[in-house]
Scaffold this active site. Structure first.
Site, PDB file in Angstrom:
ATOM      1  CE  LYS A 145      44.794  40.822  42.870  1.00 30.13           C
ATOM      2  NZ  LYS A 145      43.823  41.906  42.778  1.00 30.13           N
TER       3      LYS A 145
ATOM      4  CG  ASP B 217      45.872  35.048  37.392  1.00 33.15           C
ATOM      5  OD1 ASP B 217      46.279  35.290  38.546  1.00 33.15           O
ATOM      6  OD2 ASP B 217      45.141  35.828  36.748  1.00 33.15           O
TER       7      ASP B 217
ATOM      8  CD  GLN C 181      41.514  37.642  43.624  1.00 32.13           C
ATOM      9  OE1 GLN C 181      41.367  37.479  44.833  1.00 32.13           O
ATOM     10  NE2 GLN C 181      41.494  38.839  43.068  1.00 32.13           N
TER      11      GLN C 181
ATOM     12  CB  CYS D 247      39.392  43.262  35.580  1.00 30.25           C
ATOM     13  SG  CYS D 247      39.698  44.916  36.180  1.00 30.25           S
TER      14      CYS D 247
ATOM     15  CG  HIS E  15      41.897  39.847  36.118  1.00 29.32           C
ATOM     16  ND1 HIS E  15      42.701  40.709  35.429  1.00 29.32           N
ATOM     17  CD2 HIS E  15      41.382  40.551  37.155  1.00 29.32           C
ATOM     18  CE1 HIS E  15      42.691  41.890  36.034  1.00 29.32           C
ATOM     19  NE2 HIS E  15      41.890  41.818  37.086  1.00 29.32           N
TER      20      HIS E  15
HETATM   21  N1  C6P Z   1      42.080  41.549  40.459  1.00 30.24           N
HETATM   22  C1  C6P Z   1      40.127  42.398  41.603  1.00 30.24           C
HETATM   23  O1  C6P Z   1      39.489  43.280  42.166  1.00 30.24           O
HETATM   24  P1  C6P Z   1      47.359  43.003  39.403  1.00 30.24           P
HETATM   25  O2  C6P Z   1      46.454  44.151  39.094  1.00 30.24           O
HETATM   26  O3  C6P Z   1      48.429  42.810  38.366  1.00 30.24           O
HETATM   27  O4  C6P Z   1      47.887  43.000  40.788  1.00 30.24           O
HETATM   28  O5  C6P Z   1      46.427  41.687  39.349  1.00 30.24           O
HETATM   29  C2  C6P Z   1      45.688  41.410  38.197  1.00 30.24           C
HETATM   30  C3  C6P Z   1      44.832  40.216  38.424  1.00 30.24           C
HETATM   31  C4  C6P Z   1      45.103  39.066  37.729  1.00 30.24           C
HETATM   32  N2  C6P Z   1      44.407  37.947  37.935  1.00 30.24           N
HETATM   33  C5  C6P Z   1      43.405  37.878  38.822  1.00 30.24           C
HETATM   34  C6  C6P Z   1      42.670  36.585  39.022  1.00 30.24           C
HETATM   35  C7  C6P Z   1      43.066  39.022  39.562  1.00 30.24           C
HETATM   36  O6  C6P Z   1      42.069  38.960  40.436  1.00 30.24           O
HETATM   37  C8  C6P Z   1      43.786  40.225  39.340  1.00 30.24           C
HETATM   38  C9  C6P Z   1      43.407  41.484  40.049  1.00 30.24           C
HETATM   39  C10 C6P Z   1      41.572  42.652  41.241  1.00 30.24           C
HETATM   40  O7  C6P Z   1      39.643  41.306  41.352  1.00 30.24           O
HETATM   41  C11 C6P Z   1      41.761  43.993  40.603  1.00 30.24           C
HETATM   42  S1  C6P Z   1      41.036  44.080  39.016  1.00 30.24           S
END
Ligand code: C6P
Length: 419
Positions: free
Chosen positions: A238, A212, A215, A376, A135
Site C-alpha cells: 500500500k 494497524d 492505511q 474486509c 479491518h
Molecule cells: N485492506 C483494502 O482494500 P494486508 O492484506 O495484510 O496487506 O493488509 C490487511 C489490512 C489491514 N488493515 C487495514 C486497515 C487494511 O486496510 C488492510 C488491507 C485492503 O482495504 C485489502 S482488504
C-alpha cells in the site's frame, strides 16, 4: 452539475504530478478504451519505476540467501536486506533496528503479536479491545486468541459519522484490558483516529497497544516513538512497494519478552534436542528464508515516498479528498459513508437504487478502478445497514481531473440505471 469553485484544483505546490505520473508505468494504459483512472490505492498502490528497477537490479546483480554465506553475493544481499531495516527504522522513527521485524504484511504482523504476545500474556480473566471499524485482519486474530485463552473481546463503537466514541472507549478500558488493537486510519471510512490519545489512555489502564497502520503509512508521516505505541503494523504494497512484504514494529522490551512465533532457520542461535536457544532480535521473529527482493523493493518505495515528502503527499491528497467530498455533496442520489472530521483520502459511498457492484462495473467500463464490496470490514457495513459500498481511495499520483472522470462516470451509472 456545478463544480465547487472554492476548492483548489491544483496539486500541492512542490509535487510535480506530471513527473510523478511518469514514474508509474502502469498508469499509462487504456482500459475499455479509456485512459486508466486508478482509484483503488487502499487495496494496493501501484509501483514506481524506481521500485521495479530496484528489484530487477537486485536479482540481476546480487541475489543470494541472507545471513547464510561468507560468499560475496550473500554478503551483498545481506547488506541490502539489513540496509533497508535501517531505512524502515528511520521512516517510522523507531529507536532501533531490533524493533523492526520483516513480515508478509499487516495481517501477518497482527497475527504474530496475537499469537506470541497473546499466548504469553493473555489469560482467561483478561480482555482484548478492538474497535467496530477494524479491518478483519485486526479482528479475527484477536477472536482466535480469545477462543484459545478464554479472554473476552470488547468492541469500541463509532458514531454515524464514523468517529470512535471515546467516552465508550474510556468506559470499556479497565485493569483487565491486556491489549488494545486499533486502526490509525479506517480502510472503509477513511476516519483518522486519535491514536496518540487513545494509546496514552490505554497505557494508563496498563494495556499495551497495537496500531494497524496499513492505511496510514502511505498518507502521513508516522512516528512510533511520539505515538508511544507498543506495536505498529503496515504493508509494503500500500506504500507503493511490493506485495508480500510488511513490517511489524515492536517495542524492544516487549519483543524481548515474547516467545518466538514460527520456528525454523534464522530464528535460532543453537539447536539441540535437549533445548533450543533462540536468536537475538529481530531475527527471533524471522524464521525461514525471507522475501529479500520484497525488502529491497520496500526500501526503494520508502526512498521514493520520503523523497517526495509525506507532508506534501498528505497535502495533495487532502485537496483531492476535499474536492471529491464537495462534488459528492452536489451529486444527487449519492450518500457518502464515513464523514468524520479528520479523514484520509478515502471516499466510500453508495448510490440510490444501484448495487455497488453494478456501479463498480459501470466505472470499470469507463476505465475507472474502484473497490466495491465490504472492504474486509463487515462490522462497518453492518453499522450502516449496507451490504457493500463503492470506495474511491486516492494516492499520490491522482489528479483533480481524475475525480472529474469519476463523477462523469457516476452520472453515467445513474442514467443507465434510471436514477
Ligand atoms: N485492506 C483494502 O482494500 P494486508 O492484506 O495484510 O496487506 O493488509 C490487511 C489490512 C489491514 N488493515 C487495514 C486497515 C487494511 O486496510 C488492510 C488491507 C485492503 O482495504 C485489502 S482488504
Amino acid at each position: 452539475m456545478g463544480v465547487p469553485t472554492s476548492v483548489s484544483s491544483s496539486a500541492a505546490p512542490g509535487l510535480d504530478l506530471d513527473a510523478i505520473r511518469n514514474d508509474f508505468p502502469v498508469l499509462h494504459q487504456q482500459v475499455h478504451g479509456h485512459p486508466l483512472v486508478y482509484l483503488d490505492n487502499g487495496a494496493s498502490a501501484q509501483k514506481p519505476e524506481a521500485v521495479i528497477q530496484m528489484i530487477a537490479d537486485y536479482y540481476c546483480k546480487d541475489h543470494a540467501n541472507v545471513h547464510r554465506g561468507v560468499h560475496t553475493l550473500s554478503q551483498r544481499a545481506t547488506d541490502r536486506y539489513e540496509g533497508v531495516r535501517g531505512k524502515v527504522r528511520d521512516f517510522i522513527h523507531a529507536e532501533s533496528t531490533n524493533e523492526i521485524v520483516y513480515v508478509r504484511g499487516t495481517t501477518e504482523a497482527i497475527n504474530l503479536v496475537a499469537s506470541s504476545y497473546g499466548q504469553a500474556f493473555v489469560g482467561p480473566e483478561d480482555e482484548v479491545l478492538v474497535t467496530e471499524m477494524e479491518h478483519h485482519s485486526n479482528i479475527v486474530p484477536w477472536q482466535l486468541l480469545c477462543e484459545r485463552t478464554n479472554a473476552t473481546l470488547k468492541v469500541v463503537p463509532f458514531d454515524d459519522r464514523g468517529e470512535l466514541i471515546l467516552d465508550r472507549y474510556r468506559d470499556i478500558l479497565n485493569e483487565r484490558t491486556r491489549i488494545v488493537a486499533i486502526t490509525q486510519v479506517s480502510n472503509a471510512l477513511g476516519t483518522i483516529n486519535p491514536v496518540r490519545d487513545m494509546i496514552a489512555m490505554a497505557h494508563d489502564a496498563g494495556a499495551v497497544v497495537l496500531v494497524d497502520g496499513a492505511q496510514a503509512v502511505p498518507h502521513m508521516s508516522v512516528d512510533v516513538t511520539a505515538l508511544d505505541c507498543d506495536f505498529y503494523a503496515f504493508s509494503g504494497h500500500k506504500l507503493y512497494g511490493p506485495t508480500g512484504i510488511g513490517v511489524l514494529y515492536g517495542r524492544e522490551s516487549l519483543l524481548d519478552a515474547m516467545p518466538p512465533w514460527q520456528g525454523g532457520g534464522e530464528m535460532i542461535m543453537q539447536v539441540r534436542f535437549d533445548g533450543t536457544e533462540y536468536n537475538e532480535l529481530p531475527y527471533k521473529f524471522e524464521a525461514g528464508t525471507p522475501d529479500i527482493a520484497g525488502v529491497v523493493g520496500l526500501g526503494a518505495a520508502i526512498d521514493y515516498v520520503a523523497g517526495l515528502g509525506l507532508d506534501l503527499i498528505d497535502e495533495h491528497e487532502q485537496q483531492l479528498l476535499a474536492y471529491a467530498t464537495a462534488r459528492a455533496a452536489e451529486q444527487s442520489g449519492m450518500r457518502v459513508i464515513g464523514t468524520a472530521s479528520d479523514k484520509a483520502a478515502i471516499l466510500s459511498f453508495e448510490l440510490d437504487g444501484i448495487h455497488p457492484h453494478d456501479v463498480g462495473t459501470v466505472l470499470d467500463h469507463e476505465g475507472i478502478a474502484v473497490r466495491t464490496g465490504h472492504h474486509c470490514a463487515m462490522p462497518v457495513m453492518e453499522h450502516f445497514g449496507v451490504p457493500a459500498t463503492v470506495r474511491a481511495s486516492f494516492g499520490l499520483y491522482n489528479t483533480h481531473a481524475e475525480i472529474d472522470r469519476l463523477f462523469g462516470a457516476i452520472d453515467k451509472a445513474q442514467e443507465l440505471f434510471g436514477q
